[in-house]
Write an enzyme that holds these catalytic residues in place. Structure first.
Site, PDB file in Angstrom:
ATOM      1  CG  ASP A 281      34.092 -11.530  -2.345  1.00 59.02           C
ATOM      2  OD1 ASP A 281      33.973 -10.730  -3.290  1.00 59.02           O
ATOM      3  OD2 ASP A 281      33.104 -11.980  -1.718  1.00 59.02           O
ATOM      4  CB  SER A 282      36.379 -10.009  -7.501  1.00 56.08           C
ATOM      5  OG  SER A 282      37.228  -8.982  -7.029  1.00 56.08           O
TER       6      SER A 282
ATOM      7  CG  ASP B 214      34.865  -7.745  -0.541  1.00 61.57           C
ATOM      8  OD1 ASP B 214      33.938  -7.255   0.127  1.00 61.57           O
ATOM      9  OD2 ASP B 214      34.722  -8.185  -1.699  1.00 61.57           O
TER      10      ASP B 214
ATOM     11  CD  GLU C 283      29.005  -5.509  -8.437  1.00 59.53           C
ATOM     12  OE1 GLU C 283      29.332  -5.653  -7.240  1.00 59.53           O
ATOM     13  OE2 GLU C 283      29.377  -6.271  -9.354  1.00 59.53           O
TER      14      GLU C 283
ATOM     15  CD  GLU D 114      28.783  -9.266  -2.024  1.00 61.22           C
ATOM     16  OE1 GLU D 114      27.785 -10.015  -2.143  1.00 61.22           O
ATOM     17  OE2 GLU D 114      29.815  -9.413  -2.697  1.00 61.22           O
TER      18      GLU D 114
ATOM     19  CE  LYS E  56      33.158  -4.669  -1.667  1.00 63.04           C
ATOM     20  NZ  LYS E  56      32.164  -5.776  -1.679  1.00 63.04           N
TER      21      LYS E  56
END
Ligand code: KIV
Length: 286
Positions: free
Chosen positions: A46-47, A85, A184, A117, A115
């Site tokens: 999502d970056s 993501d 991270e 978070e 993925k």
């Protein structure tokens, strides 16, 4: 062409001590180049909000945008393991939302894994997605979707209380049934402990070398993303300068008439151009 990796290959690579190569990608041409270069995995992070859309962070990114880019990467790299993501609020709200939205990455975008978070607090969602038969990557440490709570894009696990919380997150992710873990911007000493004690593959982005593989953001490592460069990034190219040079040269050549040259046009079939005068009179008799 190398065979597409599966979860079993990732586990086997960990067993053999072979490090996994992993980059983000957001579009088909870049994904295709990454596949040709032999990357093991691609994350459609999502970056993309920052790298593709110029947003200040990842929070505004939507499911629609993530699916759109994941589909493009899948098309560009059909033989590479692709991870979708999950964007902010696509899984935090409930296990039901988490399973539904994770499934959309599989059904609508062809992802091989998803993925999400978070550690302890998203363990029920990880369990639910894994129970639905999907491959789940956990992501702990600096989690950009909660950077507001973390006080910005800050390194994690640098004190004993912070390290304790990071280790609790790592264990919670594994116990919930995640298949792999991304760490991270965590201090390398803490990452090394996680790598030593977890049985699932552990990957690092800015969290040191003691891991089963490394991830970098493609726009950072190619020198395209200009807003800031985290300390953990190594620039393998400086494409921003090369792109600006090419754009500048194009402007100069268009303005001077040097482009397009005779080699850039589709000339008429032989013998036809001679008849153009006649055609011109047909259209414009005077
Ligand atoms: O969105 C992303 O690219 C990520 C990385 C920063 C790990 O989640």
């Amino acid at each position: 062409m190398a065979k597409k990796k599966s979860l079993l290959d990732l586990i086997e690579m960990k067993r053999r001590g072979e490090r996994v190569t992993w980059l983000t990608a957001y579009d088909a041409p870049t994904a295709s180049l990454a596949e040709a270069a032999g990357l093991d995995m691609l994350l459609v992070g999502d970056s993309l909000g920052m790298c593709m859309m110029g947003l200040p962070g990842t929070v505004p990114v939507t499911m629609k945008e993530c699916l759109h880019h994941t589909r493009a990467v899948r098309t560009g790299a059909p033989n590479t393991f692709v991870i979708g993501d999950m964007p902010f609020l696509s899984y935090q709200t409930s296990r039901r939302d988490a399973v539904r939205n994770a499934g959309r990455f599989y059904k609508e975008a062809g992802a091989d894994a998803i993925k999400l978070e978070g550690g302890v607090r998203v363990a029920p969602q990880i369990r639910a997605i894994a129970d639905a038969g999907m491959v789940v990557f956990g992501h702990i440490g600096l989690t950009p979707q909660s950077s507001g709570q973390l006080g910005g894009f800050k390194a994690q696990g640098r004190t004993i209380p912070a390290a304790r919380a990071t280790l609790q997150d790592a264990l919670a992710v594994q116990e919930a049934g995640a298949h792999c873990l991304l760490v991270e911007a965590v201090s390398p000493e803490v990452t090394a402990l996680i790598h030593k004690h977890l049985t699932i593959p552990v990957y690092s982005i800015g969290a040191g070398a003691a891991a089963d593989g490394q991830l970098l953001i493609v726009s950072d490592m190619l020198g395209i993303f200009q807003a800031f460069t985290p300390r953990f990034v190594k620039r393998y190219a400086n494409l921003a300068d090369e792109i600006k040079r090419a754009f500048g040269e194009y402007c100069v050549e268009v303005r001077s008439g040097a482009f397009p040259g005779p080699e850039h046009v589709y000339r008429m079939v032989e013998g036809e151009a001679e008849k153009l005068d006649e055609l011109e009179r047909e259209f414009w008799p005077d």
